[in-house]
Write a protein that holds these residues in place. Structure first.
Motif, PDB file in Angstrom:
ATOM      1  N   ARG A  36       0.861  -1.186   0.000  1.00  0.00           N
ATOM      2  CA  ARG A  36       0.000   0.000   0.000  1.00  0.00           C
ATOM      3  C   ARG A  36       0.898   1.236   0.000  1.00  0.00           C
ATOM      4  O   ARG A  36       2.117   1.133   0.042  1.00  0.00           O
ATOM      5  CB  ARG A  36      -0.896   0.002   1.254  1.00  0.00           C
ATOM      6  N   HIS A  41       0.099  -3.715   4.223  1.00  0.00           N
ATOM      7  CA  HIS A  41      -1.192  -3.911   4.870  1.00  0.00           C
ATOM      8  C   HIS A  41      -1.006  -4.876   6.036  1.00  0.00           C
ATOM      9  O   HIS A  41      -0.435  -5.955   5.876  1.00  0.00           O
ATOM     10  CB  HIS A  41      -2.188  -4.457   3.866  1.00  0.00           C
ATOM     11  N   ASP A  45      -8.582  -7.559   4.938  1.00  0.00           N
ATOM     12  CA  ASP A  45      -9.790  -6.771   4.703  1.00  0.00           C
ATOM     13  C   ASP A  45     -10.877  -7.745   4.281  1.00  0.00           C
ATOM     14  O   ASP A  45     -10.779  -8.383   3.232  1.00  0.00           O
ATOM     15  CB  ASP A  45      -9.561  -5.728   3.600  1.00  0.00           C
ATOM     16  N   HIS A 146     -16.188  -2.541   4.892  1.00  0.00           N
ATOM     17  CA  HIS A 146     -15.456  -3.800   5.079  1.00  0.00           C
ATOM     18  C   HIS A 146     -14.994  -3.860   6.526  1.00  0.00           C
ATOM     19  O   HIS A 146     -15.060  -2.869   7.246  1.00  0.00           O
ATOM     20  CB  HIS A 146     -14.259  -3.914   4.125  1.00  0.00           C
ATOM     21  N   HIS A 148     -11.654  -4.515   8.736  1.00  0.00           N
ATOM     22  CA  HIS A 148     -10.204  -4.733   8.778  1.00  0.00           C
ATOM     23  C   HIS A 148      -9.928  -5.537  10.038  1.00  0.00           C
ATOM     24  O   HIS A 148     -10.244  -5.104  11.139  1.00  0.00           O
ATOM     25  CB  HIS A 148      -9.465  -3.396   8.787  1.00  0.00           C
TER      26      HIS A 148
END
Ligand SMILES: [Zn+2]
Length: 556
Positions: A36, A41, A45, A146, A148
């Motif tokens: 990212r 990350h 997700d 979403h 995480h």
């Protein structure tokens, strides 16, 4: 294959100690280690069917050790501390279960702030495995609804959740290779006659693997791939788990995303070809190491992943294996032949009066601008290309990465004190858009700390924010309304603060910057009078203030 991958897991945590945090089938829009902007990350997700409000369940028993609510970042986030020292994190939530929500609201009203951070003690909020702790949302810096979900070890290092099971996630396809690049790495090395990066054409073989035409090379060279993984049942492009290379069957390089530390995550600028990313918006994962790359995800790297081709090195075979966590692997074969031609190269950095050493701080001053570059801000010694004109500075090239923030100072003594207060520093993009950067004021001097090279300039913001009601009109009856909503905006520098009162009493408003919306929940129970005077004050980042007032009524 799988057993060797699992061998790297922490052996003290039993498989399936952590349960899935949602009841639905787990489909992912992001995997651990995915590349990212400026970071890897740190979790999974999990898709939530495009909407919010799904029950989020504790992955294992423990207690709520941390609650953080912020406008950006993870938005509304819960941290569960488990008896084994691990933590699980649930981010971008819409709201919390009643016992957590009560504690949060109390703290928010006490601090008179939507953004808070709490560290409840062990006995405050004890949580059972699979207990509902909140509901999924889209809060903070989230590009769509979403959940995480993150697992951190006892040293607070994020770990790949796949190491702990979650076997229900279906993945039967190998990673997809978008592009393959080769890099001559020293002054006398070359590939197919080039002394700069070359993209190699991929040819699909009958067995599904790839090969390239034989390349002609000389000297020290390296490779880079642009690849992603696709899971079953979802179209999203996720990160790959592991990349390995071999020369003539002997291992050369291996990078595997099992865990990392937050302090090293910015070294992603060293893992990718940063210049290519800034120019083409695609990330090439370099399969060789340059100076100052301490990332812990590299294992068994020989000779920095670099391949050296000498005159008599005939029939060299380089191979790249790109794998997902389930062991699905895509392979690329690259035959290499020596190229004994000597090819003149012309790459020499432009010499300027601004030379920075990686291991020392540098200070440059010219006219009304000064620049401080701390030690280890750049990844290698280099000449900087700096142009200063009045209160405008072109600070080197956006395509060169910075590891640490540098400070730019502007002497604004030519402005009156009143005018100075409305000045701010902005980064000006190559296409002309300007972006406010945090501006600090001290007498006749404005400074900013920035972590990217580029153009920085002074601007003035004389326009206060705008405030408008979103779901009501002045003097409206709102008896059946659950929420009070306003829209706030500031075009120049952005929103700095907001405060709302009803009949002089603070009311909590949640701010979502993505929809520019302030929301009060009447269920907080703080609006109890029939006739109510609402007052909302909003400031921008140079301190311009706007006030909005309205009256509304509610039957109680
Ligand atoms: Zn995420």
């Amino acid at each position: 294959m799988l057993s060797t991958l699992f061998a790297t897991a922490q052996s003290d945590i039993p498989d399936n100690y952590f349960a899935p945090p949602l009841d639905i089938e787990l489909l992912l829009s992001g995997t651990f280690g995915e590349l990212r902007s400026n970071h890897f990350h740190a979790g999974l997700d999990i898709k939530t069917k495009g909407s919010t409000g799904l029950a989020v369940k504790a992955s294992a028993e423990g207690y709520i050790g941390r609650i953080k609510i912020q406008h950006g970042g993870y938005g509304k986030a819960l941290y569960i501390y488990h008896p084994n020292g691990y933590q699980t994190i649930y981010a971008h939530l819409d709201n919390f279960s009643p016992k957590i929500e009560t504690l949060v609201k109390k703290a928010q009203y006490q601090k008179e702030s939507y953004e808070i951070q709490l560290f409840p003690s062990k006995s405050d909020i004890v949580i059972e495995q699979n207990e509902i702790i909140g509901y999924s949302g889209n809060s903070g810096s989230s590009g769509g609804p979403h959940l995480h979900f993150e697992i951190r070890d006892y040293e607070s290092k994020p770990m790949n959740p796949f190491l702990f099971g979650f076997e229900s996630i279906k993945d039967s396809k190998p990673p997809q290779i978008f592009a393959l690049h080769a890099y001559p790495l020293t002054n006398n090395s070359h590939i197919n006659g080039h002394t700069d990066r070359v993209q190699l054409k991929l040819i699909r073989r009958k067995d599904g693997s790839y090969r390239t035409d034989p390349i002609k090379a000389f000297g020290k060279i390296g490779f880079g791939i642009d690849a992603h993984d696709v899971l079953d049942l979802a179209y999203n492009k996720n990160g790959v788990y592991s990349v390995k290379t071999e020369l003539n069957g002997k291992p050369v390089f291996n990078s595997t995303f099992d865990k990392f530390s937050f302090y090293e995550t910015r070294y992603i600028n060293r893992l990718i070809d940063y210049e290519y990313y800034k120019t083409n918006k695609r990330r090439i994962h370099k399969l060789f190491l340059e100076e100052d790359n301490p990332l812990s995800l590299y294992k068994d790297v020989y000779n920095e992943g670099v391949v050296e081709i000498k005159e008599n090195y005939l029939n060299q075979n380089f191979e790249i294996q790109v794998s997902d966590f389930k062991g699905n692997t895509q392979t690329i074969h690259i035959p290499i032949e020596p190229d004994t031609r000597s090819i003149a190269e012309a790459k020499k950095a432009k010499e300027t009066e601004y030379f920075v050493k990686k291991n020392a701080a540098s200070v440059f001053e010219k006219d009304k601008i000064d620049i401080y570059i701390p030690k280890n801000a750049v990844y290698e010694d280099m000449y900087l290309d700096i142009k200063i004109e009045g209160l405008n500075v072109d600070l080197h090239k956006e395509t060169t990465p910075l590891h640490k923030s540098i400070t730019i100072g502007f002497d604004v003594s030519e402005y009156s004190t009143a005018d100075q207060s409305q000045l701010y520093i902005a980064k000006v993009a190559p296409w002309g858009s300007k972006y406010y950067v945090s501006t600090y004021r001290k007498r006749d001097r404005l400074t900013t700390k920035v972590n990217q090279f580029g153009t920085y300039q002074l601007f003035e913001d004389k326009t206060p924010p705008s405030i408008a009601p979103k779901n009501f009109r002045d003097k409206q009856w709102m008896s059946n309304f659950r929420y009070l909503k306003l829209e706030i905006d500031d075009e120049e520098t952005g929103i700095n603060s907001y405060r709302a009162t009803v009949n002089g009493e603070f009311i909590l408003m949640e701010y979502d910057y993505k929809t520019k919306t302030l929301t009060h929940d009447f269920n907080d129970g703080v609006v109890t009078d029939t006739k109510n005077q609402l007052k909302v004050v909003v400031t921008d980042k140079v301190g311009n203030a706007a006030t909005f007032e309205a009256e509304f009524s509610r039957k109680n």
